[in-house]
Design a protein around this motif. Structure first.
Motif, PDB file in Angstrom:
ATOM      1  N   ALA A 135       1.084  -1.332   0.404  1.00  6.97           N
ATOM      2  CA  ALA A 135       0.223   0.418  -0.498  1.00  6.97           C
ATOM      3  C   ALA A 135       0.829   1.187   0.114  1.00  6.97           C
ATOM      4  O   ALA A 135       0.277   2.067  -0.808  1.00  6.97           O
ATOM      5  CB  ALA A 135      -0.711   0.471   1.249  1.00  6.97           C
ATOM      6  N   ARG A 136       2.080   1.095   0.960  1.00  8.89           N
ATOM      7  CA  ARG A 136       2.886   2.261   0.662  1.00  8.89           C
ATOM      8  C   ARG A 136       3.278   2.386  -1.025  1.00  8.89           C
ATOM      9  O   ARG A 136       3.357   3.106  -1.083  1.00  8.89           O
ATOM     10  CB  ARG A 136       3.973   1.797   1.310  1.00  8.89           C
ATOM     11  CG  ARG A 136       3.425   2.429   3.243  1.00  8.89           C
ATOM     12  CD  ARG A 136       5.044   2.110   3.982  1.00  8.89           C
ATOM     13  NE  ARG A 136       5.735   3.153   3.707  1.00  8.89           N
ATOM     14  CZ  ARG A 136       7.489   2.111   3.734  1.00  8.89           C
ATOM     15  NH1 ARG A 136       7.428   0.936   3.683  1.00  8.89           N
ATOM     16  NH2 ARG A 136       8.006   3.196   3.799  1.00  8.89           N
ATOM     17  N   ILE A 137       3.499   1.241  -1.650  1.00 11.08           N
ATOM     18  CA  ILE A 137       3.892   1.024  -2.539  1.00 11.08           C
ATOM     19  C   ILE A 137       3.453   2.773  -3.327  1.00 11.08           C
ATOM     20  O   ILE A 137       3.498   2.954  -4.386  1.00 11.08           O
ATOM     21  CB  ILE A 137       4.634   0.225  -3.411  1.00 11.08           C
ATOM     22  CG1 ILE A 137       5.896  -0.136  -2.703  1.00 11.08           C
ATOM     23  CG2 ILE A 137       4.954   0.503  -4.520  1.00 11.08           C
ATOM     24  CD1 ILE A 137       6.704  -1.841  -2.919  1.00 11.08           C
ATOM     25  N   ARG A 138       1.923   1.465  -3.468  1.00  9.58           N
ATOM     26  CA  ARG A 138       0.995   2.530  -4.455  1.00  9.58           C
ATOM     27  C   ARG A 138       0.278   3.517  -4.428  1.00  9.58           C
ATOM     28  O   ARG A 138       0.012   4.568  -5.286  1.00  9.58           O
ATOM     29  CB  ARG A 138      -0.539   1.343  -3.943  1.00  9.58           C
ATOM     30  CG  ARG A 138      -1.822   1.485  -5.205  1.00  9.58           C
ATOM     31  CD  ARG A 138      -2.941   0.837  -4.103  1.00  9.58           C
ATOM     32  NE  ARG A 138      -4.010   1.170  -4.887  1.00  9.58           N
ATOM     33  CZ  ARG A 138      -4.784   2.233  -5.091  1.00  9.58           C
ATOM     34  NH1 ARG A 138      -4.867   2.898  -4.137  1.00  9.58           N
ATOM     35  NH2 ARG A 138      -5.772   1.410  -5.784  1.00  9.58           N
ATOM     36  N   ALA A 139       0.439   4.881  -3.115  1.00 10.48           N
ATOM     37  CA  ALA A 139       0.374   5.319  -2.290  1.00 10.48           C
ATOM     38  C   ALA A 139       2.058   6.070  -2.822  1.00 10.48           C
ATOM     39  O   ALA A 139       1.440   7.960  -2.566  1.00 10.48           O
ATOM     40  CB  ALA A 139      -0.322   5.737  -1.368  1.00 10.48           C
ATOM     41  N   ALA A 140       3.026   5.876  -3.525  1.00  9.40           N
ATOM     42  CA  ALA A 140       4.054   6.850  -3.217  1.00  9.40           C
ATOM     43  C   ALA A 140       4.411   8.622  -4.119  1.00  9.40           C
ATOM     44  O   ALA A 140       4.592   9.027  -3.934  1.00  9.40           O
ATOM     45  CB  ALA A 140       4.638   6.157  -3.995  1.00  9.40           C
ATOM     46  N   ARG A 141       3.112   7.931  -4.942  1.00 10.71           N
ATOM     47  CA  ARG A 141       2.571   9.329  -6.128  1.00 10.71           C
ATOM     48  C   ARG A 141       1.477   9.413  -6.406  1.00 10.71           C
ATOM     49  O   ARG A 141       0.492   8.586  -7.073  1.00 10.71           O
ATOM     50  CB  ARG A 141       3.477   9.262  -7.288  1.00 10.71           C
ATOM     51  CG  ARG A 141       5.236   9.512  -6.594  1.00 10.71           C
ATOM     52  CD  ARG A 141       6.079  10.582  -8.206  1.00 10.71           C
ATOM     53  NE  ARG A 141       5.505  11.633  -8.444  1.00 10.71           N
ATOM     54  CZ  ARG A 141       5.916  12.233  -9.526  1.00 10.71           C
ATOM     55  NH1 ARG A 141       6.315  11.400 -10.770  1.00 10.71           N
ATOM     56  NH2 ARG A 141       5.432  13.414  -9.736  1.00 10.71           N
ATOM     57  N   PRO A 142       0.483  10.094  -5.756  1.00  8.31           N
ATOM     58  CA  PRO A 142      -1.067  10.204  -5.828  1.00  8.31           C
ATOM     59  C   PRO A 142      -1.514  10.570  -7.402  1.00  8.31           C
ATOM     60  O   PRO A 142      -2.368  10.180  -7.403  1.00  8.31           O
ATOM     61  CB  PRO A 142      -0.765  11.133  -4.505  1.00  8.31           C
ATOM     62  CG  PRO A 142       0.080  12.298  -4.993  1.00  8.31           C
ATOM     63  CD  PRO A 142       0.827  11.610  -5.232  1.00  8.31           C
ATOM     64  N   THR A 143      -0.746  11.191  -7.858  1.00 10.59           N
ATOM     65  CA  THR A 143      -2.117  11.590  -9.569  1.00 10.59           C
ATOM     66  C   THR A 143      -1.575  10.641 -10.440  1.00 10.59           C
ATOM     67  O   THR A 143      -2.359  10.333 -10.872  1.00 10.59           O
ATOM     68  CB  THR A 143      -0.857  13.144  -9.818  1.00 10.59           C
ATOM     69  OG1 THR A 143      -0.951  13.517  -8.543  1.00 10.59           O
ATOM     70  CG2 THR A 143      -1.945  13.432 -11.445  1.00 10.59           C
ATOM     71  N   ALA A 144      -0.750  10.326 -10.744  1.00 11.63           N
ATOM     72  CA  ALA A 144      -0.620   9.031 -11.783  1.00 11.63           C
ATOM     73  C   ALA A 144      -1.137   7.827 -11.383  1.00 11.63           C
ATOM     74  O   ALA A 144      -0.639   7.209 -10.448  1.00 11.63           O
ATOM     75  CB  ALA A 144       1.206   8.837 -12.046  1.00 11.63           C
ATOM     76  N   VAL A 145      -2.295   7.949 -12.632  1.00 13.81           N
ATOM     77  CA  VAL A 145      -3.146   6.176 -11.980  1.00 13.81           C
ATOM     78  C   VAL A 145      -2.419   5.030 -12.142  1.00 13.81           C
ATOM     79  O   VAL A 145      -2.841   3.888 -11.305  1.00 13.81           O
ATOM     80  CB  VAL A 145      -4.800   6.638 -12.847  1.00 13.81           C
ATOM     81  CG1 VAL A 145      -4.101   6.629 -13.856  1.00 13.81           C
ATOM     82  CG2 VAL A 145      -5.486   5.301 -11.954  1.00 13.81           C
ATOM     83  N   ASN A 146      -1.917   5.113 -13.120  1.00 15.89           N
ATOM     84  CA  ASN A 146      -0.622   3.801 -13.266  1.00 15.89           C
ATOM     85  C   ASN A 146      -0.052   2.766 -12.333  1.00 15.89           C
ATOM     86  O   ASN A 146      -0.431   2.343 -12.744  1.00 15.89           O
ATOM     87  CB  ASN A 146       0.175   3.718 -14.763  1.00 15.89           C
ATOM     88  CG  ASN A 146      -0.401   4.864 -15.676  1.00 15.89           C
ATOM     89  OD1 ASN A 146      -1.037   6.098 -15.641  1.00 15.89           O
ATOM     90  ND2 ASN A 146      -0.154   3.966 -17.130  1.00 15.89           N
ATOM     91  N   LEU A 147      -0.172   3.501 -12.019  1.00 14.07           N
ATOM     92  CA  LEU A 147       0.849   2.770 -10.418  1.00 14.07           C
ATOM     93  C   LEU A 147      -0.118   2.305  -9.388  1.00 14.07           C
ATOM     94  O   LEU A 147      -0.022   1.319  -8.880  1.00 14.07           O
ATOM     95  CB  LEU A 147       1.391   4.162  -9.916  1.00 14.07           C
ATOM     96  CG  LEU A 147       1.871   3.763  -8.151  1.00 14.07           C
ATOM     97  CD1 LEU A 147       2.871   2.521  -8.636  1.00 14.07           C
ATOM     98  CD2 LEU A 147       2.576   5.157  -7.597  1.00 14.07           C
ATOM     99  N   MET A 148      -1.262   2.775  -9.335  1.00 11.56           N
ATOM    100  CA  MET A 148      -2.571   2.158  -8.642  1.00 11.56           C
ATOM    101  C   MET A 148      -2.583   1.085  -9.578  1.00 11.56           C
ATOM    102  O   MET A 148      -3.296   0.267  -8.961  1.00 11.56           O
ATOM    103  CB  MET A 148      -3.622   3.008  -8.318  1.00 11.56           C
ATOM    104  CG  MET A 148      -2.731   4.267  -7.494  1.00 11.56           C
ATOM    105  SD  MET A 148      -4.127   5.546  -7.437  1.00 11.56           S
ATOM    106  CE  MET A 148      -2.925   7.009  -7.285  1.00 11.56           C
ATOM    107  N   VAL A 149      -3.231   1.540 -10.944  1.00  9.31           N
ATOM    108  CA  VAL A 149      -3.789   0.275 -11.474  1.00  9.31           C
ATOM    109  C   VAL A 149      -2.900  -0.997 -11.311  1.00  9.31           C
ATOM    110  O   VAL A 149      -3.285  -2.299 -11.682  1.00  9.31           O
ATOM    111  CB  VAL A 149      -4.347   0.734 -12.737  1.00  9.31           C
ATOM    112  CG1 VAL A 149      -4.376  -0.600 -13.809  1.00  9.31           C
ATOM    113  CG2 VAL A 149      -5.086   2.233 -12.732  1.00  9.31           C
TER     114      VAL A 149
END
Length: 343
Positions: free
Chosen positions: A83-97
């Motif tokens: 979850a920390r990796i997923r939230a490392a940069r909040p604007t770029a949705v590719n990271l979360m996807v």
């Protein structure tokens, strides 16, 4: 970009990240074997560009699993690390996807997770190649002149920002390969100079004629007729076509609209977020004010000045002439909305 250089690579035991904070003067690799180092690398822009951090995030799930096994973590702690990796940069949705996609294999263990992360990386390269061809076809048909084109781009959207080839710069590379590119105007991209440090470096590696210009010069270059089209990337695209990209992009779009030339956004479908209705709903990352108050560690603004440092801005969909993905081109300003067409 030379074949041996990749923004993101799995080594067998961890990640090798080309340190983009040091380019163009030094090409060095950061070796990552733990979650803290990966989160720091993403935040410091060692790895950057929405598709590239998506690929890094996918491999980050495997990294967390392997670290958890070494250090005896519970599943709960491992999931918290992801979850920390997923939230490392909040604007770029590719990271979360990408993190969410790879997490679907979490219960199957590291081998399955690594296979899914590798598939994410492979599919990004394939998507980039496809959007490069679609974007070049669309521009040549839209502009309709039998001569090489002059293209303006903002920030870095090449192989350094992706798993390989590039999004907006992939379109540029395709035009160059076809002999239909005269020159690229690369905005320097303040405050971290991804255009002059990274885009210009990639263009030089390819032997593509280019000129680096200050961000403030872009509108004038467009309005005096020196540019045929602008091609940029995206970090998140809302359902209505509003597009978040590196700060300064919206000024380029406004100038293109006034000049009557195409403003083309190139991004994979993973960058489209149907759950985000409009650009008003896109979180905009605010970075350390020192990035605009200092240069090379030396204070350039008065001691009492405060910095305002948004990493991104949002271009309204009405200004996006075309959105090119691996599936083709949507003419967003004409009413083709990505939230409806790319579900």
């Amino acid at each position: 970009m030379p074949q041996e250089l990749r923004a993101v690579a799995w080594t067998g035991t961890g990640l090798a990240l080309l340190d983009q904070t040091l380019l163009p003067h030094r090409a060095e690799t950061v070796h990552v074997r733990d979650v803290d180092t990966l989160v720091d690398a993403i935040r410091r822009l060692v790895v950057r560009g929405a598709p590239a951090i998506g690929a890094a995030g996918g491999y980050g799930v495997a990294l967390a699993l392997l670290q958890g096994r070494r250090e005896g973590w519970t599943d709960e702690r491992t999931r918290a690390a992801v979850a920390r990796i997923r939230a490392a940069r909040p604007t770029a949705v590719n990271l979360m996807v990408c993190v969410d996609r790879v997490m679907t294999r979490f219960e199957e263990g590291p081998d399955a997770v690594l296979a899914e992360a590798a598939a994410v990386q492979r599919e990004d390269v394939e998507a980039n190649r496809a959007m490069g061809a679609h974007g070049a076809d669309w521009l040549l048909k839209r502009i309709g002149e039998d001569r090489p084109l002059r293209i303006l781009t903002h920030c870095n959207t090449g192989a350094l920002a992706t798993a390989g080839w590039g999004t907006a710069l992939g379109v540029v590379r395709e035009l160059h390969a076809r002999g239909r590119l005269e020159r690229v105007y690369a905005d320097e991209t303040r405050p971290l100079l991804q255009g002059s440090r990274l885009t210009a470096w990639e263009l030089a590696q390819e032997g593509i004629p280019h000129s680096v210009q200050a961000d403030g010069a872009a509108a004038g270059t467009i309005l005096r007729g020196a540019v045929d089209a602008a091609v940029v990337g995206a970090d998140r695209i809302a359902a209505n076509g509003d597009t978040a990209n590196k700060v300064g992009t919206v000024g380029v779009a406004l100038a293109c609209a006034d000049a009557g030339i195409p403003f083309l956004v190139a991004a994979p479908t993973t960058t489209v977020d149907p759950g985000t209705a409009t650009g008003d709903d896109i979180p905009i990352e605010l970075r350390d004010e020192r990035e605009v108050l200092e240069w090379a560690g030396v204070r350039t603004a008065p001691a009492g000045s405060r910095g305002h440092n948004p990493a991104f801005d949002v271009t309204p969909g009405r200004l996006v002439t075309g959105l090119v993905t691996e599936r083709g081109v949507l003419e967003v300003a004409a009413g083709e909305l990505p939230g409806e067409r790319l579900r």
